[in-house]
Scaffold this motif. Structure first.
Motif, PDB file in Angstrom:
ATOM      1  N   LYS A  17       0.760  -1.598   0.108  1.00 58.48           N
ATOM      2  CA  LYS A  17      -0.247   0.057   0.354  1.00 58.48           C
ATOM      3  C   LYS A  17       0.439   1.149  -0.007  1.00 58.48           C
ATOM      4  O   LYS A  17       0.337   2.312  -0.105  1.00 58.48           O
ATOM      5  CB  LYS A  17      -0.878  -0.296   1.472  1.00 58.48           C
ATOM      6  N   ILE A  62       3.194   4.255  -0.881  1.00 61.52           N
ATOM      7  CA  ILE A  62       3.518   5.179  -2.351  1.00 61.52           C
ATOM      8  C   ILE A  62       5.150   4.824  -2.712  1.00 61.52           C
ATOM      9  O   ILE A  62       5.572   6.242  -3.542  1.00 61.52           O
ATOM     10  CB  ILE A  62       2.236   6.773  -3.010  1.00 61.52           C
ATOM     11  N   GLU A 119      -3.818   1.944  -8.762  1.00 62.47           N
ATOM     12  CA  GLU A 119      -3.550   2.341  -7.766  1.00 62.47           C
ATOM     13  C   GLU A 119      -2.069   2.050  -6.821  1.00 62.47           C
ATOM     14  O   GLU A 119      -1.059   2.351  -6.070  1.00 62.47           O
ATOM     15  CB  GLU A 119      -4.032   2.518  -6.987  1.00 62.47           C
ATOM     16  N   SER A 153      -4.998   3.024   2.365  1.00 66.20           N
ATOM     17  CA  SER A 153      -4.580   2.630   1.084  1.00 66.20           C
ATOM     18  C   SER A 153      -5.427   3.566   0.839  1.00 66.20           C
ATOM     19  O   SER A 153      -5.599   3.937  -0.435  1.00 66.20           O
ATOM     20  CB  SER A 153      -5.524   1.303   2.000  1.00 66.20           C
ATOM     21  N   GLN A 200      -3.441   5.519  -0.936  1.00 64.60           N
ATOM     22  CA  GLN A 200      -3.439   5.255  -2.256  1.00 64.60           C
ATOM     23  C   GLN A 200      -3.990   5.734  -3.377  1.00 64.60           C
ATOM     24  O   GLN A 200      -3.689   5.526  -4.797  1.00 64.60           O
ATOM     25  CB  GLN A 200      -2.421   3.760  -2.162  1.00 64.60           C
TER      26      GLN A 200
END
Ligand code: SF4
Lengths: 215, 479
Positions: A31, A33, B35, B83, B86
């Motif tokens: 998850k 980035i 994503e 999450s 993201q």
């Protein structure tokens, strides 16, 4: 990317076939980035006894003493020895980021899954395909009391065992060049920008419906 | 000169430059983004001060971590803060770079591999890539489609090309037709059971023969979807009337005269009769029965009337150890009947089996029946917004709800359990997804891969059972 230089490294043996990317880095860690922060969760399901989540630090986890990478003798290993079809499953590059961050720079196996194999080169990790017999022999050494150290020489495409015995390996010329020079693929491709534009003009004339659609 | 395979033709039509070292620059027509594998690629572009080469080749939608409940709240409804970031990051990146996105509240949002073909964003003859291994799905439209890693996502964004080495050609030739009640999913599992999870490594697969031609385009997508489970980056099916009928009228497909021009070109998207394949596997489709995976690799499958193998049946090196480890993880005994495996949860969804015909097939089984009381949870997760609405127009949701299923919003959901939907330790799940790896659907969870009809049958029975003995008898029957 850092240039890939000759080095001497300790080998950690992971004696399982079909190790998939879900095993290398479980999905709950995808998850992020960012490109970093995956090393502590490499092989998470095997390395720890409790279920991992991104909020826990390794100190809060229960270590699985039976997992090979947790054995004191393989600490600091930079070469992973694996079995057939290593890296199968999803395309997540996070698997390579985790291996790299943990400290692995080379993965040796009789065969690899395609996407994983090409992801390695993009991140300065060298995957080497070796004959099954050689892999088996290396497992015997690596799992023995003394362990195994190898000298990896990419320029010469050669592994050297402590005995002085040498094992040659194959590597794609372009990928070797990029690794040795620490080149970025995109920069290399953009040198061909003219050829890409020319192709595009021809392609558009032939199949105009492929262009200007997703708006 | 020998004829060319479909793969050869697609490759040749996208070859920008062949390099001396055997690699090639291949032009990419369509790039799908989601994503999970894109944030680091966008970040890379920014750091290098690069712009996308051709913005209109890209399309994005969030799918892996979107919640499948309480969707009305949008991004704010994502409980897990990581999450949420993201998904938000995908929106931000698409906005910043001008990329078309179907965000979480868009009616067209869904699993990227369902959305692409459904919207006509994926077309025959294209090269299609996405940072997701199941991009092979799109090969059903006679396209060259495969998954890529995040560095390649960045590479495609920046150059519209991919550095590739041409794969070898393998044809999976089916003989005869699939019997009633045996589906594309069963065919996919049977093929993987036969050639193994590395059987297709280094090859591009072409699925051909009577059984494949008879499949709907949805069925072909199911089949191509699982090419990666056989080790192949890409799988494909030749263009025919089924393909043309599927594509015609899709929102982003060419229209009118342009469609006809395109179709004339697409007619050539078949392997020449004298094309030579490097390998061929022949499968008698008419002899197949519904399949169930019993282990932790998609090659560990058996027919519904079959048994978990005895360890003594292992032949390949390491196979016995692999089976032992799998059976231990799955909590199964060697030699036990597949029908004796009980199920705790049911998951109907994923890019393998969440299209409308999958939901119809499952609904046909559960109609007028109820989920067994021993089953903790049964859920249906449509692959996209349009699939969900179509199903609701047909009243399928009512059939599912009346039977005790949950009816969710579109996303990957329990296929990989990145959102809140997951298995508990030790639970057995009849799942229509594509991977049964350890922990895939939740820590300690035990996945059995099956077709939608077989998942529905297991939901009703509480254990695996031959769906063909259920349809046409008692409730259910033809929908
Ligand atoms: S449904 Fe499953 S396999 Fe398909 S894209 Fe989503 S996570 Fe991947």
């Amino acid at each position: 990317m850092k240039a890939f230089e000759r080095f001497v490294g300790r080998v950690a043996p992971l004696n399982r076939a079909n190790v998939d990317t879900d095993q290398i880095i479980p999905k709950q860690f995808l998850k992020s980035i960012r490109r970093t922060g995956f090393g502590d969760n490499l092989f998470d399901g095997w390395r720890y006894l409790d279920e991992g989540d991104p909020s826990k630090t390794p100190n809060e986890r229960r270590i699985n003493p039976d997992f090979v990478l947790n054995s004191p003798r393989y600490q600091g290993a930079s070469i992973l020895l694996a079995q057939d079809n290593f890296g199968c499953g999803s395309s997540r590059e996070h698997a390579v980021w985790a291996l790299e961050e943990y400290g692995f720079r080379v993965v040796l196996a009789p065969s690899f899954a395609d996407i994983f194999f090409s992801n390695c080169f993009k991140n300065g990790v060298l995957p080497i395909v070796l004959d099954k017999d050689i892999v088996e022999e290396m497992f015997r050494f690596a799992e023995s009391e003394k362990g195994l150290e190898l000298t990896v020489d990419l320029a010469a495409q050669r592994l050297t065992l402590p005995s002085g015995e040498q094992v040659a390996f194959e590597v794609d010329g372009f990928r070797k060049h990029c690794l040795l020079e620490g080149l970025d693929d995109i920069g290399v491709t953009l040198k061909d920008a003219g050829a890409i534009s020319d192709f595009e003009i021809h392609h558009r004339a032939r199949s105009p419906w492929l262009f200007d659609t997703m708006r | 000169m020998a004829g060319r395979t479909l793969y050869d033709k697609l490759w040749d039509a996208h070859l920008v430059k062949q390099r001396d070292d055997g690699t090639a620059l291949i032009y990419i027509d369509r790039h799908l983004l989601h994503e999970v594998t894109s944030p680091q690629a966008f970040e890379g572009l920014r750091l290098a001060g690069r712009q996308p080469w051709r913005v209109d080749a890209n399309i994005a939608t969030p799918d892996h971590n979107v919640p499948t409940q309480k969707r009305a709240e949008g991004i704010a409804g994502i409980m897990d803060p990581i999450s949420r970031i993201q998904v938000q990051t995908l929106d931000d990146n698409c906005e910043a770079f001008g990329i078309l996105e179907f965000p979480i509240l868009d009616a067209r949002q869904g699993i990227v591999h369902v959305v692409g073909p459904e919207q006509g964003a994926t077309l025959p003859g294209m090269t299609v890539v996405c940072g997701d291994s199941h991009t092979s799905t799109h090969g059903a439209l006679a396209a060259l489609a495969h998954g890529i890693g995040t560095s390649e996502v960045e590479h495609v964004l920046a150059t519209q090309c991919l550095i590739q080495r041409k794969a070898k050609n393998m044809r999976i030739m089916t003989r005869g037709r699939l019997p009633e009640g045996v589906t594309a999913k069963d065919l996919a599992l049977a093929i993987i059971g036969r050639i193994g999870t590395a059987g297709g490594t280094g090859y591009t697969l072409e699925f051909a023969g009577e059984a494949v031609q008879a499949l709907s385009l949805e069925g072909r997508m199911t089949l191509c979807n699982m090419s990666i489970e056989a080790g192949a980056r890409a799988g494909m099916v030749a263009f025919d009337d089924t393909t043309a009928d599927y594509v015609r009228g899709r929102p982003y497909a060419p229209r009118g005269e342009m469609f006809e021009r395109a179709e004339a070109q697409w007619r050539g998207l078949v392997s020449d009769a004298d094309a030579i394949f490097d390998a061929e596997v022949v499968i008698d489709a008419s002899a197949l029965e519904p399949q169930v995976s019993w282990g932790t690799s998609p090659e560990m499958v058996a027919g519904i009337s079959g048994r978990v193998p005895e360890l003594s049946a292992a032949t390949r090196p390491g196979q016995r150890e692999g089976w032992e480890a799998a059976l231990r993880y799955m909590g199964l005994e060697p030699g036990m009947a597949i029908k004796d495996i009980g199920v705790d949860r049911i998951f109907i969804g994923s890019c393998t089996n969440s299209r409308i015909e999958d939901l119809r097939a499952a609904a046909a089984v559960v109609r007028g029946r109820r989920v067994a009381s021993s089953v903790l949870q049964a859920m249906v997760v449509p692959g996209s917004g349009p699939v969900k609405r179509q199903a609701e127009e047909e009243g399928l949701h009512e059939i599912f709800l009346a039977a005790g299923f949950e009816w969710r919003d579109p996303g990957c959901s329990m296929c990989l359990a990145m959102n809140a939907d997951r298995l508990g330790p030790g639970e057995h799940c009849a799942s229509t997804s594509n991977r049964n790896f350890e922990g895939r659907q939740g820590h300690g969870g035990r996945t059995h891969l099956v077709s939608p009809a077989m998942a529905a049958a297991a939901a009703v029975a509480g254990h695996f059972t031959d769906v063909r003995e259920m349809v046409g008898s008692g409730p259910g029957g033809a929908a």
